[in-house]
Design a protein around this motif. Structure first.
Motif, PDB file in Angstrom:
ATOM      1  N   ASP A 193     -19.819  48.286  27.199  1.00 36.83           N
ATOM      2  CA  ASP A 193     -18.396  48.166  26.893  1.00 36.83           C
ATOM      3  C   ASP A 193     -18.005  46.782  26.383  1.00 36.83           C
ATOM      4  O   ASP A 193     -16.866  46.575  25.978  1.00 36.83           O
ATOM      5  CB  ASP A 193     -17.549  48.502  28.127  1.00 36.83           C
ATOM      6  N   ILE A 194     -18.927  45.830  26.437  1.00 38.76           N
ATOM      7  CA  ILE A 194     -18.620  44.495  25.919  1.00 38.76           C
ATOM      8  C   ILE A 194     -18.513  44.602  24.400  1.00 38.76           C
ATOM      9  O   ILE A 194     -19.418  45.104  23.740  1.00 38.76           O
ATOM     10  CB  ILE A 194     -19.702  43.473  26.323  1.00 38.76           C
ATOM     11  N   PRO A 195     -17.387  44.137  23.834  1.00 35.32           N
ATOM     12  CA  PRO A 195     -17.215  44.268  22.385  1.00 35.32           C
ATOM     13  C   PRO A 195     -18.211  43.408  21.610  1.00 35.32           C
ATOM     14  O   PRO A 195     -18.658  42.375  22.107  1.00 35.32           O
ATOM     15  CB  PRO A 195     -15.777  43.789  22.142  1.00 35.32           C
ATOM     16  N   PRO A 196     -18.550  43.841  20.392  1.00 32.85           N
ATOM     17  CA  PRO A 196     -19.472  43.061  19.561  1.00 32.85           C
ATOM     18  C   PRO A 196     -18.817  41.747  19.132  1.00 32.85           C
ATOM     19  O   PRO A 196     -17.593  41.594  19.236  1.00 32.85           O
ATOM     20  CB  PRO A 196     -19.729  43.973  18.361  1.00 32.85           C
ATOM     21  N   PRO A 197     -19.619  40.810  18.633  1.00 33.13           N
ATOM     22  CA  PRO A 197     -19.044  39.542  18.166  1.00 33.13           C
ATOM     23  C   PRO A 197     -17.983  39.784  17.092  1.00 33.13           C
ATOM     24  O   PRO A 197     -18.117  40.669  16.256  1.00 33.13           O
ATOM     25  CB  PRO A 197     -20.240  38.792  17.581  1.00 33.13           C
ATOM     26  N   GLU A 198     -16.938  38.959  17.134  1.00 37.49           N
ATOM     27  CA  GLU A 198     -15.858  39.042  16.157  1.00 37.49           C
ATOM     28  C   GLU A 198     -15.987  37.836  15.225  1.00 37.49           C
ATOM     29  O   GLU A 198     -16.051  36.699  15.686  1.00 37.49           O
ATOM     30  CB  GLU A 198     -14.513  39.007  16.888  1.00 37.49           C
ATOM     31  N   PRO A 199     -16.040  38.072  13.922  1.00 37.88           N
ATOM     32  CA  PRO A 199     -16.243  36.957  13.009  1.00 37.88           C
ATOM     33  C   PRO A 199     -15.037  36.025  12.907  1.00 37.88           C
ATOM     34  O   PRO A 199     -13.899  36.474  12.895  1.00 37.88           O
ATOM     35  CB  PRO A 199     -16.515  37.613  11.654  1.00 37.88           C
ATOM     36  N   LEU A 200     -15.318  34.730  12.853  1.00 38.96           N
ATOM     37  CA  LEU A 200     -14.313  33.727  12.527  1.00 38.96           C
ATOM     38  C   LEU A 200     -14.372  33.502  11.014  1.00 38.96           C
ATOM     39  O   LEU A 200     -13.367  33.549  10.336  1.00 38.96           O
ATOM     40  CB  LEU A 200     -14.584  32.418  13.278  1.00 38.96           C
ATOM     41  N   ILE A 201     -15.582  33.286  10.520  1.00 44.38           N
ATOM     42  CA  ILE A 201     -15.834  33.230   9.078  1.00 44.38           C
ATOM     43  C   ILE A 201     -16.958  34.233   8.831  1.00 44.38           C
ATOM     44  O   ILE A 201     -18.092  34.035   9.275  1.00 44.38           O
ATOM     45  CB  ILE A 201     -16.241  31.818   8.610  1.00 44.38           C
ATOM     46  N   GLU A 202     -16.610  35.293   8.158  1.00 41.51           N
ATOM     47  CA  GLU A 202     -17.519  36.416   7.929  1.00 41.51           C
ATOM     48  C   GLU A 202     -18.912  35.956   7.484  1.00 41.51           C
ATOM     49  O   GLU A 202     -19.059  35.213   6.519  1.00 41.51           O
ATOM     50  CB  GLU A 202     -16.902  37.326   6.862  1.00 41.51           C
ATOM     51  N   GLY A 203     -19.919  36.363   8.256  1.00 43.52           N
ATOM     52  CA  GLY A 203     -21.293  36.056   7.908  1.00 43.52           C
ATOM     53  C   GLY A 203     -21.749  34.642   8.244  1.00 43.52           C
ATOM     54  O   GLY A 203     -22.902  34.307   8.016  1.00 43.52           O
ATOM     55  N   TRP A 204     -20.839  33.814   8.798  1.00 45.02           N
ATOM     56  CA  TRP A 204     -21.196  32.424   9.085  1.00 45.02           C
ATOM     57  C   TRP A 204     -20.959  32.035  10.523  1.00 45.02           C
ATOM     58  O   TRP A 204     -21.837  31.473  11.159  1.00 45.02           O
ATOM     59  CB  TRP A 204     -20.415  31.473   8.170  1.00 45.02           C
ATOM     60  N   LEU A 205     -19.762  32.269  11.030  1.00 47.22           N
ATOM     61  CA  LEU A 205     -19.402  31.860  12.387  1.00 47.22           C
ATOM     62  C   LEU A 205     -18.665  32.979  13.102  1.00 47.22           C
ATOM     63  O   LEU A 205     -17.853  33.668  12.484  1.00 47.22           O
ATOM     64  CB  LEU A 205     -18.473  30.631  12.358  1.00 47.22           C
ATOM     65  N   ASN A 206     -18.935  33.115  14.396  1.00 49.71           N
ATOM     66  CA  ASN A 206     -18.219  34.082  15.225  1.00 49.71           C
ATOM     67  C   ASN A 206     -17.247  33.370  16.148  1.00 49.71           C
ATOM     68  O   ASN A 206     -17.463  32.209  16.515  1.00 49.71           O
ATOM     69  CB  ASN A 206     -19.196  34.905  16.075  1.00 49.71           C
ATOM     70  N   LEU A 207     -16.199  34.074  16.544  1.00 47.47           N
ATOM     71  CA  LEU A 207     -15.299  33.560  17.563  1.00 47.47           C
ATOM     72  C   LEU A 207     -16.071  33.432  18.866  1.00 47.47           C
ATOM     73  O   LEU A 207     -17.075  34.125  19.076  1.00 47.47           O
ATOM     74  CB  LEU A 207     -14.116  34.509  17.752  1.00 47.47           C
ATOM     75  N   ASP A 208     -15.608  32.582  19.746  1.00 50.86           N
ATOM     76  CA  ASP A 208     -16.225  32.385  21.070  1.00 50.86           C
ATOM     77  C   ASP A 208     -17.701  32.017  20.970  1.00 50.86           C
ATOM     78  O   ASP A 208     -18.533  32.515  21.728  1.00 50.86           O
ATOM     79  CB  ASP A 208     -16.054  33.635  21.949  1.00 50.86           C
ATOM     80  N   SER A 209     -18.036  31.182  20.015  1.00 48.28           N
ATOM     81  CA  SER A 209     -19.423  30.745  19.863  1.00 48.28           C
ATOM     82  C   SER A 209     -19.448  29.239  19.644  1.00 48.28           C
ATOM     83  O   SER A 209     -18.422  28.618  19.427  1.00 48.28           O
ATOM     84  CB  SER A 209     -20.094  31.464  18.684  1.00 48.28           C
ATOM     85  N   VAL A 210     -20.635  28.682  19.708  1.00 48.74           N
ATOM     86  CA  VAL A 210     -20.838  27.262  19.459  1.00 48.74           C
ATOM     87  C   VAL A 210     -21.826  27.149  18.304  1.00 48.74           C
ATOM     88  O   VAL A 210     -22.836  27.847  18.267  1.00 48.74           O
ATOM     89  CB  VAL A 210     -21.409  26.549  20.714  1.00 48.74           C
TER      90      VAL A 210
END
Length: 185
Positions: free
Chosen positions: A48-65
């Motif tokens: 049920d954990i949602p997949p990563p959500e992109p911040l910049i498509e193909g480059w960076l995801n939200l909630d990531s470092v």
């Protein structure tokens, strides 16, 4: 898991003030064990954990470092400013969709060089500097818990979609950006 216990701390205690205002309930900080127990998932709940959500498509995801690295004077700050401006403005970044939102940009070195770069971006992109792009023109020691905690508090209040610390080297005074120990801290 599942057992009941009395929480640690001053449960139910009240603080009284001499100003005649209504007493406030003391804030109880959860014990680490309680936080871990609350985070446990069983069986298929992991699905049920949602997949990563992109911040910049193909480059960076939200909630990531992420860390951008390259040779000195290689254009890293230009790329970081471009990303920050696009995310804050909600403009595509090199033809990639962005998730628009506020950006916090920590300028740890070269403060005087940022203005001309931002002006150039604005002119080339025919877009004003976004007001939801917040600049912090000073280094913050990420290895000092007081300063890193203060930055975390500022970020928590601003609720940015993206935080940029430029440069990592200047934000790790006394540390080594090539050391996994220092980077882990």
């Amino acid at each position: 898991v599942g057992r009941t216990r009395t929480p640690r701390g001053s449960q139910g205690s009240r603080r009284h003030t001499t100003t005649g205002t209504r007493p406030r309930r003391a804030t109880r900080v959860p014990h680490p064990e309680e936080e871990l127990e609350a985070a446990l998932l069983t069986g298929s709940a992991i699905l049920d954990i949602p997949p990563p959500e992109p911040l910049i498509e193909g480059w960076l995801n939200l909630d990531s470092v992420a860390v951008m690295y390259g040779r000195p004077k290689g254009g890293k700050s230009f790329v970081a400013i471009d990303m920050a401006m696009c995310v804050a403005a909600g403009r595509r970044w090199h033809n990639r969709h962005v998730s628009q939102g506020p950006v916090l940009y920590v300028i740890a070195e070269g403060v005087r060089g940022i203005g001309p770069r931002v002006r150039a971006w604005s002119k080339v992109n025919k877009h004003p500097v976004p007001e939801n792009l917040v600049w912090l023109p000073r280094a913050v020691s990420m290895l000092n818990p007081q300063w890193s905690g203060a930055l975390a508090s500022v970020a928590a209040e601003l609720q940015p979609r993206m935080v940029i610390i430029d440069t990592l080297n200047r934000s790790m005074a006394g540390g080594d950006e090539n050391s996994s120990k220092d980077m882990g801290i």
